[in-house]
Design an enzyme around this catalytic site. Structure first.
Site, PDB file in Angstrom:
ATOM      1  CE  LYS A  71      10.000 -12.629 -15.201  1.00  0.00           C
ATOM      2  NZ  LYS A  71       9.225 -11.476 -15.772  1.00  0.00           N
ATOM      3  CG  ASP A 111       7.051  -5.674 -15.748  1.00  0.00           C
ATOM      4  OD1 ASP A 111       7.038  -6.535 -16.647  1.00  0.00           O
ATOM      5  OD2 ASP A 111       7.053  -4.459 -15.988  1.00  0.00           O
TER       6      ASP A 111
HETATM    7  P1  ITT Z   1       6.529 -12.647 -18.014  1.00  0.00           P
HETATM    8  O1  ITT Z   1       5.588 -13.675 -18.572  1.00  0.00           O
HETATM    9  O2  ITT Z   1       6.940 -12.957 -16.592  1.00  0.00           O
HETATM   10  O3  ITT Z   1       6.040 -11.209 -18.151  1.00  0.00           O
HETATM   11  P2  ITT Z   1       8.663 -11.727 -19.779  1.00  0.00           P
HETATM   12  O4  ITT Z   1       9.754 -12.471 -20.483  1.00  0.00           O
HETATM   13  O5  ITT Z   1       7.686 -10.961 -20.629  1.00  0.00           O
HETATM   14  O6  ITT Z   1       7.892 -12.779 -18.857  1.00  0.00           O
HETATM   15  P3  ITT Z   1       9.335  -9.222 -18.360  1.00  0.00           P
HETATM   16  O7  ITT Z   1       8.100  -8.590 -18.887  1.00  0.00           O
HETATM   17  O8  ITT Z   1       9.625  -9.086 -16.910  1.00  0.00           O
HETATM   18  O9  ITT Z   1       9.353 -10.805 -18.715  1.00  0.00           O
HETATM   19  O10 ITT Z   1      10.619  -8.711 -19.100  1.00  0.00           O
HETATM   20  C1  ITT Z   1      10.666  -7.597 -19.924  1.00  0.00           C
HETATM   21  C2  ITT Z   1      11.743  -7.789 -20.970  1.00  0.00           C
HETATM   22  O11 ITT Z   1      12.997  -7.567 -20.346  1.00  0.00           O
HETATM   23  C3  ITT Z   1      11.726  -9.180 -21.556  1.00  0.00           C
HETATM   24  O12 ITT Z   1      11.525  -9.105 -22.932  1.00  0.00           O
HETATM   25  C4  ITT Z   1      13.090  -9.757 -21.273  1.00  0.00           C
HETATM   26  O13 ITT Z   1      13.668 -10.095 -22.506  1.00  0.00           O
HETATM   27  C5  ITT Z   1      13.874  -8.641 -20.594  1.00  0.00           C
HETATM   28  N1  ITT Z   1      14.412  -9.151 -19.327  1.00  0.00           N
HETATM   29  C6  ITT Z   1      13.789  -9.203 -18.132  1.00  0.00           C
HETATM   30  N2  ITT Z   1      14.566  -9.765 -17.209  1.00  0.00           N
HETATM   31  C7  ITT Z   1      15.714 -10.097 -17.831  1.00  0.00           C
HETATM   32  C8  ITT Z   1      16.888 -10.736 -17.432  1.00  0.00           C
HETATM   33  O14 ITT Z   1      17.059 -11.192 -16.193  1.00  0.00           O
HETATM   34  N3  ITT Z   1      17.843 -10.914 -18.331  1.00  0.00           N
HETATM   35  C9  ITT Z   1      17.687 -10.478 -19.596  1.00  0.00           C
HETATM   36  N4  ITT Z   1      16.611  -9.886 -20.073  1.00  0.00           N
HETATM   37  C10 ITT Z   1      15.622  -9.696 -19.194  1.00  0.00           C
END
Ligand code: ITT
Length: 192
Positions: free
Chosen positions: A15, A74
């Site tokens: 990210k 998020d």
């Molecule tokens: P943070 O520390 O920023 O929270 P995270 O990986 O937990 O990192 P999120 O809570 O935003 O990120 O993501 C929720 C889920 O959705 C996470 O398990 C990712 O696998 C998936 N996800 C989010 N954005 C994605 C993307 O661009 N491509 C694929 N999967 C994504």
């Protein structure tokens, strides 16, 4: 005004790199810094509720600088044939079922419509704002590609024939929900 500092709170290197690439491409004088932190993600019915709640929790443990921006983002995958599941529960579902589990849930479904949504919550001088980005697409029948993270191997955005995991960062950024929410946030920051 030049040299604004934006601190991105995330545990996810992918990210951070996607947003870094966007900030560099915008060629503004924004300085993006990584606050590498795994915060407890509050549960909630909407991404905005989760993002605002999580940011509040993180900020209470950080000492913030005046005139600097602090944001987290998020995201969630919303699948039409599953009535929007996993949506706000995407992290938990990814950890427990993975993208393979999503393909299993959809094994007998022809309707593959889905969308990724992203909400940025940003704090600046005592106030929090949110910005939202969405990309519509479809869930592929097989996982493909090794780039990216999370559900990238099974998501094909509208206008493309490849999954996100078959794209490099620049290609994914042409479509991504995250680029859409963060771009709106950057527009706002550049105008404050
Ligand atoms: P943070 O520390 O920023 O929270 P995270 O990986 O937990 O990192 P999120 O809570 O935003 O990120 O993501 C929720 C889920 O959705 C996470 O398990 C990712 O696998 C998936 N996800 C989010 N954005 C994605 C993307 O661009 N491509 C694929 N999967 C994504």
């Amino acid at each position: 005004m030049n040299g604004k500092i934006i601190r991105f709170i995330t545990s996810n290197k992918h990210k951070f790199e996607e947003v870094k690439s966007l900030v560099e491409e915008r060629n503004s004088d924004l300085e993006l810094l990584w606050v590498k932190l795994k915060y407890p993600e509050l549960q909630g019915n909407s991404l905005a509720e989760i993002a605002i709640g999580s940011l509040g929790t993180v900020l209470s443990a950080l000492s913030t600088e005046e005139n600097e921006y602090y944001f987290l983002e998020d995201a969630g995958l919303f699948i039409k044939a599953l009535n929007g599941f996993p949506g706000p529960y995407s992290s938990y579902v990814f950890e427990t079922l993975g993208w393979e589990g999503i393909l299993s849930l959809l094994w007998n479904k022809d309707d593959r419509d889905a969308e990724f949504r992203s909400v940025c919550a940003v704090y600046f001088n005592g106030e929090i704002r949110t910005f939202t980005g969405t990309i519509k697409g479809r869930i592929s029948f097989q996982g493909k590609g090794n780039e990216g993270f999370g559900f990238d191997p099974i998501f094909v955005p509208d206008g493309a024939e490849k999954t996100f995991a078959e794209m490099n960062i620049e290609e994914k950024n042409n479509f991504s929900h995250r680029v859409r929410s963060v771009s709106l946030m950057i527009d706002w920051i550049l105008n404050t």
